[in-house]
Design a protein around this motif. Structure first.
Motif, mmCIF file in Angstrom:
data_model
loop_
_atom_site.group_PDB
_atom_site.id
_atom_site.type_symbol
_atom_site.label_atom_id
_atom_site.label_comp_id
_atom_site.label_asym_id
_atom_site.label_seq_id
_atom_site.Cartn_x
_atom_site.Cartn_y
_atom_site.Cartn_z
ATOM 1 N N ALA A 1 -5.529 -3.951 1.825
ATOM 2 C CA ALA A 1 -5.278 -3.736 0.399
ATOM 3 C C ALA A 1 -6.530 -3.989 -0.430
ATOM 4 N N HIS A 2 -7.307 -5.010 -0.065
ATOM 5 C CA HIS A 2 -8.560 -5.290 -0.777
ATOM 6 C C HIS A 2 -9.577 -4.162 -0.568
ATOM 7 N N ILE A 3 -9.680 -3.666 0.639
ATOM 8 C CA ILE A 3 -10.653 -2.597 0.930
ATOM 9 C C ILE A 3 -10.341 -1.347 0.116
ATOM 10 N N ASN A 4 -9.073 -0.995 0.022
ATOM 11 C CA ASN A 4 -8.659 0.243 -0.643
ATOM 12 C C ASN A 4 -8.285 0.048 -2.113
ATOM 13 N N SER A 5 -8.470 -1.167 -2.623
ATOM 14 C CA SER A 5 -8.166 -1.470 -4.033
ATOM 15 C C SER A 5 -6.706 -1.183 -4.366
ATOM 16 N N PHE A 6 -5.812 -1.582 -3.459
ATOM 17 C CA PHE A 6 -4.377 -1.480 -3.722
ATOM 18 C C PHE A 6 -3.948 -2.743 -4.468
ATOM 19 N N ASN A 7 -3.996 -2.697 -5.774
ATOM 20 C CA ASN A 7 -3.756 -3.898 -6.570
ATOM 21 C C ASN A 7 -2.317 -4.389 -6.470
ATOM 22 N N ARG A 8 -1.368 -3.495 -6.507
ATOM 23 C CA ARG A 8 0.035 -3.896 -6.425
ATOM 24 C C ARG A 8 0.333 -4.555 -5.075
ATOM 25 N N LEU A 9 -0.173 -3.962 -4.020
ATOM 26 C CA LEU A 9 0.064 -4.515 -2.705
ATOM 27 C C LEU A 9 -0.627 -5.867 -2.555
ATOM 28 N N SER A 10 -1.815 -6.012 -3.081
ATOM 29 C CA SER A 10 -2.531 -7.293 -3.005
ATOM 30 C C SER A 10 -1.757 -8.393 -3.716
ATOM 31 N N ASP A 11 -1.251 -8.077 -4.892
ATOM 32 C CA ASP A 11 -0.498 -9.089 -5.643
ATOM 33 C C ASP A 11 0.776 -9.489 -4.897
ATOM 34 N N GLY A 12 1.459 -8.515 -4.318
ATOM 35 C CA GLY A 12 2.697 -8.821 -3.602
ATOM 36 C C GLY A 12 2.459 -9.665 -2.362
ATOM 37 N N ILE A 13 1.408 -9.342 -1.596
ATOM 38 C CA ILE A 13 1.105 -10.116 -0.386
ATOM 39 C C ILE A 13 0.695 -11.540 -0.758
ATOM 40 N N ASN A 14 -0.089 -11.691 -1.790
ATOM 41 C CA ASN A 14 -0.505 -13.040 -2.210
ATOM 42 C C ASN A 14 0.705 -13.884 -2.611
ATOM 43 N N GLU A 15 1.628 -13.286 -3.312
ATOM 44 C CA GLU A 15 2.837 -14.021 -3.676
ATOM 45 C C GLU A 15 3.656 -14.395 -2.435
ATOM 46 N N GLY A 16 3.699 -13.477 -1.458
ATOM 47 C CA GLY A 16 4.434 -13.784 -0.241
ATOM 48 C C GLY A 16 3.797 -14.907 0.548
ATOM 49 N N LEU A 17 2.482 -14.933 0.608
ATOM 50 C CA LEU A 17 1.792 -15.994 1.335
ATOM 51 C C LEU A 17 1.949 -17.345 0.646
ATOM 52 N N ARG B 1 8.991 -13.147 4.927
ATOM 53 C CA ARG B 1 9.657 -12.252 5.860
ATOM 54 C C ARG B 1 10.413 -11.148 5.092
ATOM 55 N N ALA B 2 11.094 -11.543 4.023
ATOM 56 C CA ALA B 2 11.841 -10.568 3.234
ATOM 57 C C ALA B 2 10.905 -9.548 2.574
ATOM 58 N N TYR B 3 9.762 -10.005 2.096
ATOM 59 C CA TYR B 3 8.813 -9.076 1.462
ATOM 60 C C TYR B 3 8.260 -8.080 2.483
ATOM 61 N N LEU B 4 7.892 -8.572 3.662
ATOM 62 C CA LEU B 4 7.349 -7.685 4.694
ATOM 63 C C LEU B 4 8.386 -6.681 5.174
ATOM 64 N N LYS B 5 9.630 -7.063 5.197
ATOM 65 C CA LYS B 5 10.671 -6.170 5.689
ATOM 66 C C LYS B 5 11.103 -5.156 4.632
ATOM 67 N N ALA B 6 11.212 -5.559 3.392
ATOM 68 C CA ALA B 6 11.856 -4.705 2.397
ATOM 69 C C ALA B 6 10.908 -4.101 1.362
ATOM 70 N N ASP B 7 9.850 -4.803 0.989
ATOM 71 C CA ASP B 7 9.058 -4.383 -0.174
ATOM 72 C C ASP B 7 7.676 -3.831 0.148
ATOM 73 N N VAL B 8 7.067 -4.269 1.229
ATOM 74 C CA VAL B 8 5.661 -3.954 1.441
ATOM 75 C C VAL B 8 5.430 -2.440 1.550
ATOM 76 N N GLN B 9 6.311 -1.703 2.204
ATOM 77 C CA GLN B 9 6.100 -0.266 2.357
ATOM 78 C C GLN B 9 6.305 0.473 1.039
ATOM 79 N N ASP B 10 7.264 0.010 0.240
ATOM 80 C CA ASP B 10 7.484 0.661 -1.056
ATOM 81 C C ASP B 10 6.295 0.446 -1.995
ATOM 82 N N VAL B 11 5.772 -0.763 -2.003
ATOM 83 C CA VAL B 11 4.619 -1.048 -2.870
ATOM 84 C C VAL B 11 3.387 -0.285 -2.391
#
Length: 249
Positions: free
Chosen positions: A82-98, A106-116
């Motif tokens: 996400a950082h390499i490709n400047s995917f800001n929405r995905l970066s924010d979501g992963i940081n919140e999940g971590l 687990r819920a974010y990786l299963k349900a939200d990561v692909q949509d974001v």
């Protein structure tokens, strides 16, 4: 003893032959893939292509049974992409999940990561067709990917279709003609025309126009002399007339 060497060679060939097709299969896609060849940027200059990886390959693990360490490792890999490709929405979501609990990650990786990720890909496609100077080929290819709307269509366009369309647009651009501006010769000199002067001097009549008119005291002297000459002439006329009358009587 003399058969030991041929037998060893056959055994070695037996191990090598099955691996040859495997090597060919793994290397052949790299020779035909277009994403590894240079592309063109918006200014039609050669650049290295930007490759967008398919994050679904990372999500192939069993997310339901993976332990917390595996989930965090997976999230870190996705965050790196996400950082390499400047995917800001995905970066924010992963940081919140971590920063959250194991269940939240687990819920974010299963349900939200692909949509974001899908939203970030669409934004990136839109950015390639948004500028006013976008060529018709890029605009058409990008709009087709947006109309399709799938992750596969976005990846195919960003990794290959964009560069193919851009190459066509660049090939159709007219070649600029260099403009030649005249330059002054270093040996050129500036010629100054002489100021014309009158051939007649002041107070001296010459040529068709004569000299300058006389004014002031000089004009008064000339007028006085002229008046005296007129008086003398008149007196001489009268004296001559009287003498003539006496002679006749």
């Amino acid at each position: 003893m003399r058969w030991s060497i041929p037998a060893g060679a056959l055994i070695a060939l037996a191990f090598l032959v099955p691996t040859a097709p495997a090597v060919a299969q793994t290397e052949s896609p790299r020779t035909v893939t277009q994403t590894e060849s240079p592309g063109l940027n918006e200014d039609c200059e050669p650049v290295e292509r930007k490759v967008y990886k398919d994050l679904r390959n990372h999500l192939s693990i069993d997310l339901d049974n993976a332990h917390f360490g595996e989930l965090r490792l997976l999230a870190s890999r996705i965050l790196h992409e996400a950082h390499i490709n400047s995917f800001n929405r995905l970066s924010d979501g992963i940081n919140e999940g971590l920063e959250g609990t194991e269940d939240e990650l687990r819920a974010y990786l299963k349900a939200d990561v692909q949509d974001v990720w899908h939203i970030d890909l669409r934004i990136r496609v839109n950015q390639t067709v948004a500028p006013a100077d976008t060529g018709p080929e890029v605009e058409d290819a990008g709009q087709k990917a947006l109309d399709d709307g799938s992750v596969d269509a976005f990846l195919a366009y960003l990794n290959d279709g964009l560069y193919v369309a851009r190459a066509r647009d660049c090939a159709s651009r007219p070649t600029p003609t260099p403009s030649v501006s005249p330059t002054a010769s270093p040996t050129a000199t500036t010629t100054v025309a002489p100021t014309p002067t009158s051939s007649a001097s002041v107070g001296v009549s010459g040529g068709e126009g004569g000299g300058l008119p006389k004014t002031g005291a000089e004009a008064a002297t000339v007028a006085g002399i002229g008046g005296a000459l007129v008086l003398l002439g008149g007196a001489g006329y009268l004296i001559g007339r009287r003498r003539r009358t006496r002679f006749l009587t």
